[in-house]
Design a protein around this motif. Sequence first.
Motif: not given
Length: 345
Positions: A198-208
């Motif tokens: 889930q943390i990886e998903m959040v960080e991916k969504a935060l990109e840009g």
Amino acid sequence: MKKRWGIMLTLILLMGIVAACGNQKSSGDNKANDEQSSNKEQNEEKKYTIGVSQIVEHPSLDEAFNGFKEALEDNGFVEGDNITYDVQIAQGDMNNNQSIANNLVSSGVDLIFANSTPSAQGVLNATKDIPIIFTSVTDPVGAELVQSMEEPGGNVTGTTDTHPDAIPNNVKFIKEEFENVKKVGMIYNSGEQNSVAQIEMVEKALEGTGIESVKASVSTSSEVQQAAESLNGRADAIYIIGDNTVVSALESVINVAKDHKLPMFVGELDSVKRGGFAAYGFEYHDIGYEAGEMAAKILKGESEPADIPVQYPQNLKLLINKNSAEDMGIEIKSEWEKIAEFHEE
């Protein structure tokens, strides 16, 4: 003399006929009795024992279990009648988690309901024969529970607690509605594969987005409050994902968020009801119910776990806690009325 022998022969023949009739009747009676016994056995309903492994107690997991039981009851499997639940809680301890799995397998339960990623991993390590239905699992493939979402394979399937749009929608809401948020604090247990995913998903969504993540790792629920305090001054908002360790101590994070006026976003709706500010999420009761329907098919002999695809949550919505918004210094915008439902304690 001939007459006497004739009479005796006639008597012998009659006795043979009577005996044959008696044997024929006895055979017919035995056959009827056998049929009655067979029908009785068929009519006697089998009783099932469901083993339940749950990593920790908190409202989301508890609601998933309630949904699971409700679905089974709707399918004719009634607790105390033809079904018994052997419920064991690991209290967040991984050693207990594996011991519970081994105990359930050795006791010979008919099916295991695994409520969380560690619970599912533990029981799968313990058996490849007993059917396993999981829920509250974020990444079934990454956790090596199933071969694929469409074709699980093996003796396990279930429902995931990750809707593909949930985390992206949460991040989008933060970005668009909270311009002052430049850093989001997240607390998680790095020992839970479920949480890391889930943390990886959040960080991916935060990109840009121009928003950075600030992480604090814990290993037990007793460390959660200190981790929450450590985010004050380092983060402009808090985002608590569906981490079992953290959610079990959610109130300590809520208190920190209220004390320091930090908007607190959460990963599921039960956490909004407990005092989180907002979440795009779903009801854990629903994914538990869907898992229960899978279990019913297996107990009825209609399907095998390998043939039932893993299912995503069906209903996603934005829920906002009005009281928590006030406590965290957040002004409710009129436009939110069109996109969200509101919870008031």
